[in-house]
Design a protein around this motif. Structure first.
Motif, short mmCIF file in Angstrom:
data_model
loop_
_atom_site.label_atom_id
_atom_site.label_comp_id
_atom_site.label_asym_id
_atom_site.label_seq_id
_atom_site.Cartn_x
_atom_site.Cartn_y
_atom_site.Cartn_z
N ALA A 92 -9.51 -4.78 -3.94
CA ALA A 92 -10.47 -4.07 -3.31
C ALA A 92 -11.81 -4.63 -3.86
N SER A 93 -11.95 -6.25 -3.68
CA SER A 93 -13.19 -6.86 -3.80
C SER A 93 -13.51 -6.90 -2.39
N PHE A 94 -14.49 -7.88 -2.44
CA PHE A 94 -15.26 -8.64 -1.19
C PHE A 94 -14.03 -8.52 0.00
N ALA A 95 -12.94 -9.35 -0.02
CA ALA A 95 -12.13 -9.52 0.77
C ALA A 95 -11.38 -8.10 1.23
N GLY A 96 -10.80 -7.49 0.10
CA GLY A 96 -9.82 -6.39 0.38
C GLY A 96 -10.71 -5.09 0.90
N VAL B 282 -4.50 -0.83 -3.34
CA VAL B 282 -3.89 -0.89 -4.79
C VAL B 282 -4.97 -2.04 -5.47
N GLU B 283 -5.65 -1.22 -6.45
CA GLU B 283 -6.69 -1.85 -7.14
C GLU B 283 -6.90 -1.33 -8.85
N PRO B 284 -6.93 -2.22 -9.70
CA PRO B 284 -7.03 -1.51 -11.02
C PRO B 284 -8.31 -1.07 -11.27
N PHE C 4 -19.83 -5.99 -8.68
CA PHE C 4 -20.76 -7.18 -7.79
C PHE C 4 -21.10 -8.54 -8.54
N THR C 5 -20.12 -9.16 -8.39
CA THR C 5 -20.09 -10.49 -9.28
C THR C 5 -21.41 -11.24 -9.24
N TRP C 6 -22.01 -11.15 -8.22
CA TRP C 6 -23.26 -12.17 -8.26
C TRP C 6 -24.39 -11.78 -9.30
N GLY D 120 -9.87 -14.18 1.42
CA GLY D 120 -10.93 -14.32 0.32
C GLY D 120 -10.51 -15.46 -0.58
N ASP D 121 -10.78 -15.41 -1.49
CA ASP D 121 -10.67 -16.60 -2.60
C ASP D 121 -9.51 -16.82 -2.76
N VAL D 122 -8.37 -15.99 -2.73
CA VAL D 122 -6.95 -16.59 -2.74
C VAL D 122 -6.20 -17.21 -1.70
N ASN E 130 -16.55 -18.03 -1.63
CA ASN E 130 -17.72 -17.10 -1.41
C ASN E 130 -17.54 -15.77 -0.46
N ALA E 131 -18.14 -15.12 -0.92
CA ALA E 131 -18.06 -13.55 -0.64
C ALA E 131 -18.48 -13.48 0.87
N ARG E 132 -19.02 -14.07 1.44
CA ARG E 132 -19.62 -14.03 2.93
C ARG E 132 -18.39 -14.60 3.42
C1 LIG Z 1 -21.46 -15.63 -11.15
C2 LIG Z 1 -20.97 -15.51 -9.41
C3 LIG Z 1 -21.99 -15.50 -8.82
C4 LIG Z 1 -21.44 -15.52 -7.45
N1 LIG Z 1 -22.48 -15.54 -6.36
C5 LIG Z 1 -22.05 -15.64 -4.84
C6 LIG Z 1 -23.33 -15.31 -4.07
O1 LIG Z 1 -24.14 -15.41 -4.31
N2 LIG Z 1 -22.73 -15.46 -2.67
C7 LIG Z 1 -21.50 -15.49 -2.27
O2 LIG Z 1 -21.15 -15.36 -1.15
N3 LIG Z 1 -20.38 -15.38 -3.38
C8 LIG Z 1 -20.83 -15.33 -4.59
N4 LIG Z 1 -19.97 -15.63 -5.43
C9 LIG Z 1 -18.20 -15.88 -5.24
C10 LIG Z 1 -17.86 -14.48 -4.85
O3 LIG Z 1 -17.82 -13.63 -6.14
C11 LIG Z 1 -16.18 -14.51 -4.63
O4 LIG Z 1 -16.03 -15.67 -3.64
C12 LIG Z 1 -15.76 -13.20 -4.23
O5 LIG Z 1 -15.59 -12.33 -5.27
C13 LIG Z 1 -14.11 -13.26 -3.67
O6 LIG Z 1 -13.94 -11.99 -3.23
P1 LIG Z 1 -12.34 -11.66 -3.23
O7 LIG Z 1 -12.41 -10.34 -2.53
O8 LIG Z 1 -11.40 -12.77 -2.52
O9 LIG Z 1 -12.02 -11.73 -4.75
P2 LIG Z 1 -12.36 -11.26 -6.25
O10 LIG Z 1 -13.81 -10.72 -6.00
O11 LIG Z 1 -11.95 -12.13 -7.10
O12 LIG Z 1 -11.67 -9.92 -6.30
C14 LIG Z 1 -10.17 -9.94 -6.37
C15 LIG Z 1 -9.69 -8.23 -6.27
O13 LIG Z 1 -8.34 -8.18 -6.37
C16 LIG Z 1 -7.96 -7.36 -7.58
N5 LIG Z 1 -6.79 -7.80 -7.91
C17 LIG Z 1 -6.34 -8.80 -8.41
N6 LIG Z 1 -4.98 -8.94 -8.54
C18 LIG Z 1 -4.39 -7.83 -8.48
C19 LIG Z 1 -3.16 -7.24 -8.53
N7 LIG Z 1 -2.05 -7.90 -8.81
N8 LIG Z 1 -3.18 -6.06 -8.14
C20 LIG Z 1 -4.18 -5.22 -7.59
N9 LIG Z 1 -5.31 -5.74 -7.71
C21 LIG Z 1 -5.48 -7.02 -8.03
C22 LIG Z 1 -8.99 -7.65 -8.49
O14 LIG Z 1 -9.08 -6.50 -9.53
C23 LIG Z 1 -10.39 -7.62 -7.84
O15 LIG Z 1 -10.92 -6.47 -7.64
C24 LIG Z 1 -20.04 -15.51 -7.00
C25 LIG Z 1 -19.29 -15.80 -7.96
C26 LIG Z 1 -19.52 -15.61 -9.23
C27 LIG Z 1 -18.41 -15.78 -10.39
#
Ligand SMILES: Cc1cc2nc3c(=O)[nH]c(=O)nc-3n(C[C@H](O)[C@H](O)[C@H](O)COP(=O)(O)OP(=O)(O)OC[C@H]3O[C@@H](n4cnc5c(N)ncnc54)[C@H](O)[C@@H]3O)c2cc1C
Ligand SMILES: *[C@@H]1O[C@H](CO)[C@@H](O)[C@H](O)[C@H]1NC(C)=O
Length: 389
Positions: free
Chosen positions: A58-62, A84-86, A92-94, A328-330, A339-341
């Motif tokens: 449950a980050s940006f994508a979930g 499901v999220e630990p 807020f990674t940024w 998302g990133d995966v 990126n989050a957008r």
């Molecule tokens: C320092 C930094 C600065 C950034 N700045 C920008 C920016 O300015 N603009 C921008 O658009 N993007 C930015 N990004 C990129 C952005 O943070 C990522 O693209 C974004 O976090 C991807 O989101 P996501 O939801 O795919 O994955 P993630 O943010 O990686 O989150 C994954 C989630 O899944 C959960 N998870 C993982 N495995 C499991 C599991 N087995 N069971 C349950 N939960 C699980 C984690 O706990 C987490 O909550 C930045 C990244 C970094 C590191």
């Protein structure tokens, strides 16, 4: 950048934003109408209790998938959403590189989940605080409790930072632990006279420039393995980042890797044999897609780089797995710099496609990367930043 090119860029961006509005309206409207129609027509789950739609991560994508899906699904008891999220909070990674350096703002990184979901959602949303440990075609098992959760649809939004620590990810699930980790990092930065930052992506560049800006008398060295910092971005941003680093007095070493770190002296050794004395080495590398869950049961659905292979509809691109989505990133979506957008845009398509599938229709909303999603605002110290690609 010349004034003309800048104006052209602004015009293009404006076009992009205006062009996106119909998409957003269409997605929101279609999601809502899909929900209403389903309430009348769905025949799934009649006597068997609600069917589960499970979202892992449950980050940006979930989180975005969850909030759009809540609006799109009929609230008639046929479906429920399990998240499901630990983590206890949204991270807020940024903000992480900056809050590794400056003190007093670290708690702002942790955003409570609940209040931002659509109203009334607690009725059919269940939070499972834990890790998804393994998958089958239609169940997910929770590591902490051993619970086996069956699903009709699954969204994998596990990102690319599960093993990572500050500054790329917090490396803690409870807010209190995360705050403590950030404070400990701030203290380490403050107490070190010589810092080595490994990795010239956004995290490394931002941390190095902030540290040197706040503590000009420290020695800050940035080591990067490519021939330019910010190598996933265009040449103008690369040049601006390098200049920003050098103007602040950060030493930038390119085309080098660290091969070892002396635990006693703290000195790091580079591939060339060069040794750099330091009191603190901060690792800003190592993002890799957290696709192990799917890889364990359907390795054919994971690319060599570890990304989950998806169709343009973001359904997993493997036989018999069209009820599983990744975003998302995966996910292997063709986004140049993750990126989050982009992650959030993909999430909207996933939510709409699941809403269609629930209604018995073919998931038809597709995602294609757009250059403007990759725009970044890169900080280069506590004042001044660059917005580029
Ligand atoms: C320092 C930094 C600065 C950034 N700045 C920008 C920016 O300015 N603009 C921008 O658009 N993007 C930015 N990004 C990129 C952005 O943070 C990522 O693209 C974004 O976090 C991807 O989101 P996501 O939801 O795919 O994955 P993630 O943010 O990686 O989150 C994954 C989630 O899944 C959960 N998870 C993982 N495995 C499991 C599991 N087995 N069971 C349950 N939960 C699980 C984690 O706990 C987490 O909550 C930045 C990244 C970094 C590191
Ligand atoms: C940085 O972290 C990554 C991921 O954990 C790891 O693979 C890499 O070896 C680390 N590098 C250094 C210099 O510590």
């Amino acid at each position: 950048m010349s004034l003309f090119r800048k104006s052209l860029l602004i015009l293009k961006l404006l076009g992009f934003i205006l062009g996106s509005i119909p998409l957003h309206i269409r997605q929101t409207l279609s999601a809502r109408s899909i929900g209403k129609l389903t309430a009348a027509k769905s025949k799934d789950g009649d006597d068997k209790g609600p069917l589960n739609i499970v979202i892992v991560g449950a980050s940006f994508a979930g989180y975005t998938t969850a909030s759009f899906l809540i609006s799109a699904l009929p609230q008639d008891g046929r479906y429920r959403i399990l998240i499901v999220e630990p983590r206890s909070h949204f991270h807020f990674t940024w903000t992480l590189p900056r809050f590794c350096v400056i003190q007093g703002h670290e708690s702002k990184t942790f955003i409570p989940y609940g209040p931002f979901l659509p109203k009334g959602s607690d009725q059919f949303v269940r939070w499972v605080q834990g890790h998804a440990a393994s998958l089958t075609r239609d169940t997910v098992t929770i590591r902490e409790t051993g619970e086996v959760i069956p699903f009709a649809h699954l969204v994998l939004a596990t990102g690319s930072g599960t093993e990572l620590q500050l500054p790329s990810r917090v490396g803690a699930n409870a807010k209190a632990d995360g705050v403590a980790k950030l404070q400990a990092m701030q203290d380490s930065v403050k107490n070190a006279q010589r810092l080595v930052i490994v990795g010239g992506g956004a995290a490394g560049v931002e941390l190095a420039t902030d540290a040197k800006h706040l503590y000009p008398s420290k020695t800050v060295t940035l080591v990067h393995s490519r021939d330019a910092v910010m190598h996933r971005f265009g040449p103008e941003l690369q040049a601006a980042a390098l200049k920003g680093l050098q103007d602040r007095g950060v030493e930038v070493i390119l085309n080098e890797r660290t091969v070892s770190e002396d635990p006693e002296t703290g000195a790091v050794t580079l591939r060339s044999g060069r040794k750099i004395e330091c009191d603190l080495c901060v690792n800003c590398t190592g993002q890799k897609p957290a696709s192990g869950l799917l890889g364990g049961f359907a390795p054919e659905a994971v690319s060599e780089s570890g990304h989950i292979l998806v169709k343009p509809t973001l359904q997993v691109d493997a036989e018999g797995l069209s009820h599983i989505y990744a975003c998302g990133d995966v996910a292997n979506t063709g986004v140049r710099n993750p990126n989050a957008r982009s992650a959030m845009k993909q999430a909207m398509s996933v939510a709409d496609n699941i809403a269609l599938a629930v209604k018995g229709q073919k998931p038809s909303l597709t995602y294609a990367p757009h250059w403007a999603d990759c725009l970044i605002k890169l900080t280069l110290g506590l004042v001044g930043s660059r917005s580029r690609f």
